[in-house]
Motif scaffolding. Sequence first.
Motif, PDB file in Angstrom:
ATOM      1  N   ASP A   1      12.771  74.992  45.318  1.00  0.00           N
ATOM      2  CA  ASP A   1      13.422  75.328  46.580  1.00  0.00           C
ATOM      3  C   ASP A   1      13.388  76.983  46.507  1.00  0.00           C
ATOM      4  O   ASP A   1      13.887  77.558  47.651  1.00  0.00           O
ATOM      5  CB  ASP A   1      15.115  74.944  46.496  1.00  0.00           C
ATOM      6  CG  ASP A   1      15.049  73.256  47.001  1.00  0.00           C
ATOM      7  OD1 ASP A   1      14.250  72.866  47.384  1.00  0.00           O
ATOM      8  OD2 ASP A   1      16.160  72.790  46.694  1.00  0.00           O
ATOM      9  N   ILE A   2      13.411  77.387  45.162  1.00  0.00           N
ATOM     10  CA  ILE A   2      13.477  79.009  45.201  1.00  0.00           C
ATOM     11  C   ILE A   2      12.109  79.445  45.047  1.00  0.00           C
ATOM     12  O   ILE A   2      11.907  80.702  44.939  1.00  0.00           O
ATOM     13  CB  ILE A   2      14.540  79.388  44.019  1.00  0.00           C
ATOM     14  CG1 ILE A   2      13.954  79.181  42.573  1.00  0.00           C
ATOM     15  CG2 ILE A   2      15.907  78.753  44.299  1.00  0.00           C
ATOM     16  CD1 ILE A   2      14.792  79.731  41.588  1.00  0.00           C
TER      17      ILE A   2
ATOM     18  N   GLU B   1       5.480  79.585  53.557  1.00  0.00           N
ATOM     19  CA  GLU B   1       5.815  80.361  54.605  1.00  0.00           C
ATOM     20  C   GLU B   1       6.669  81.646  54.354  1.00  0.00           C
ATOM     21  O   GLU B   1       6.267  82.759  54.768  1.00  0.00           O
ATOM     22  CB  GLU B   1       6.123  79.470  55.830  1.00  0.00           C
ATOM     23  CG  GLU B   1       5.476  78.607  56.270  1.00  0.00           C
ATOM     24  CD  GLU B   1       5.500  77.201  55.418  1.00  0.00           C
ATOM     25  OE1 GLU B   1       6.546  77.091  54.933  1.00  0.00           O
ATOM     26  OE2 GLU B   1       4.493  76.658  55.173  1.00  0.00           O
ATOM     27  N   ASP B   2       7.547  81.252  53.537  1.00  0.00           N
ATOM     28  CA  ASP B   2       8.610  82.342  53.315  1.00  0.00           C
ATOM     29  C   ASP B   2       8.480  82.958  52.075  1.00  0.00           C
ATOM     30  O   ASP B   2       9.354  83.554  51.530  1.00  0.00           O
ATOM     31  CB  ASP B   2      10.093  81.852  53.511  1.00  0.00           C
ATOM     32  CG  ASP B   2      10.178  80.479  52.543  1.00  0.00           C
ATOM     33  OD1 ASP B   2       9.307  80.195  51.854  1.00  0.00           O
ATOM     34  OD2 ASP B   2      11.624  80.158  52.503  1.00  0.00           O
TER      35      ASP B   2
ATOM     36  N   VAL C   1       5.690  86.377  45.495  1.00  0.00           N
ATOM     37  CA  VAL C   1       6.842  86.488  45.228  1.00  0.00           C
ATOM     38  C   VAL C   1       7.834  86.249  46.678  1.00  0.00           C
ATOM     39  O   VAL C   1       7.000  85.775  47.671  1.00  0.00           O
ATOM     40  CB  VAL C   1       7.024  88.027  45.244  1.00  0.00           C
ATOM     41  CG1 VAL C   1       6.348  88.721  43.856  1.00  0.00           C
ATOM     42  CG2 VAL C   1       6.583  88.849  46.406  1.00  0.00           C
ATOM     43  N   ARG C   2       8.891  86.175  46.403  1.00  0.00           N
ATOM     44  CA  ARG C   2       9.858  85.790  47.425  1.00  0.00           C
ATOM     45  C   ARG C   2      11.235  86.277  46.965  1.00  0.00           C
ATOM     46  O   ARG C   2      11.654  86.388  46.040  1.00  0.00           O
ATOM     47  CB  ARG C   2       9.967  84.189  47.453  1.00  0.00           C
ATOM     48  CG  ARG C   2      10.755  83.659  48.271  1.00  0.00           C
ATOM     49  CD  ARG C   2      10.857  82.119  48.571  1.00  0.00           C
ATOM     50  NE  ARG C   2      11.725  81.628  49.472  1.00  0.00           N
ATOM     51  CZ  ARG C   2      12.312  80.400  49.367  1.00  0.00           C
ATOM     52  NH1 ARG C   2      12.161  79.647  48.247  1.00  0.00           N
ATOM     53  NH2 ARG C   2      13.174  79.915  50.175  1.00  0.00           N
ATOM     54  N   SER C   3      11.984  86.686  48.222  1.00  0.00           N
ATOM     55  CA  SER C   3      13.391  86.795  48.002  1.00  0.00           C
ATOM     56  C   SER C   3      14.331  85.713  48.142  1.00  0.00           C
ATOM     57  O   SER C   3      13.772  84.728  49.166  1.00  0.00           O
ATOM     58  CB  SER C   3      14.085  88.038  49.042  1.00  0.00           C
ATOM     59  OG  SER C   3      13.161  89.175  48.579  1.00  0.00           O
TER      60      SER C   3
ATOM     61  N   THR D   1      12.272  86.001  43.012  1.00  0.00           N
ATOM     62  CA  THR D   1      11.251  84.797  42.409  1.00  0.00           C
ATOM     63  C   THR D   1       9.913  85.419  42.543  1.00  0.00           C
ATOM     64  O   THR D   1       9.595  85.797  43.419  1.00  0.00           O
ATOM     65  CB  THR D   1      11.557  83.385  42.773  1.00  0.00           C
ATOM     66  OG1 THR D   1      10.951  83.193  44.101  1.00  0.00           O
ATOM     67  CG2 THR D   1      13.029  82.965  42.804  1.00  0.00           C
ATOM     68  N   MET D   2       9.175  85.104  41.385  1.00  0.00           N
ATOM     69  CA  MET D   2       7.533  85.269  41.353  1.00  0.00           C
ATOM     70  C   MET D   2       7.190  84.069  40.603  1.00  0.00           C
ATOM     71  O   MET D   2       7.511  83.743  39.770  1.00  0.00           O
ATOM     72  CB  MET D   2       7.574  86.586  40.617  1.00  0.00           C
ATOM     73  CG  MET D   2       6.083  87.206  40.450  1.00  0.00           C
ATOM     74  SD  MET D   2       6.049  88.712  39.612  1.00  0.00           S
ATOM     75  CE  MET D   2       4.512  88.599  38.558  1.00  0.00           C
TER      76      MET D   2
END
Length: 162
Positions: free
Chosen positions: A48-49, A100-101, A118-120, A126-127
Amino acid sequence: SEPIVVPNRVNTIIEFVKNGGGFLMCGGWLSFCGKMGVGGWHKTDLVDILPVKLFNYDDTVETPEGAHVKVVNFNHSVTEGIRWDTIPPFLGYNRTLAREDGEVLATIGKRDDPLIAVRSYGKGRTMIFSSDPVLHWGYNFINWPEYSKFWIQAVKWLSREF
């Protein structure tokens, strides 16, 4: 006797990231889904993250002939100022799918699979780095002159220093 219970480490990581922490998942035979599925991370709430989607079967891609890297965003704090034209080929990686996010910063291999994404998430970041950051798939990578600079920038981004 009393039942034995312990904290769920995956939930602890998720809460840490939600509250502003950083999380990095690197590749290898026991990462992501992994060799013959034994990594098993696709079965946890950690999916999920992450900035990518995981497969639910063996996701390892062995490339003894060398898998090449293509940077698709040179302006991100993780990738900027690095001489990407000098990065050596990797001997394998874990295949994932862009989300997508999430944001893919670099791809690898013939299919342009995500290498760095990467993602917020919540207040955190997270990476993923889908190859091995050390020996085995990263055998050539560890001797790359930009190796230290890349990891310093990645850790600083994850820890919100950038």
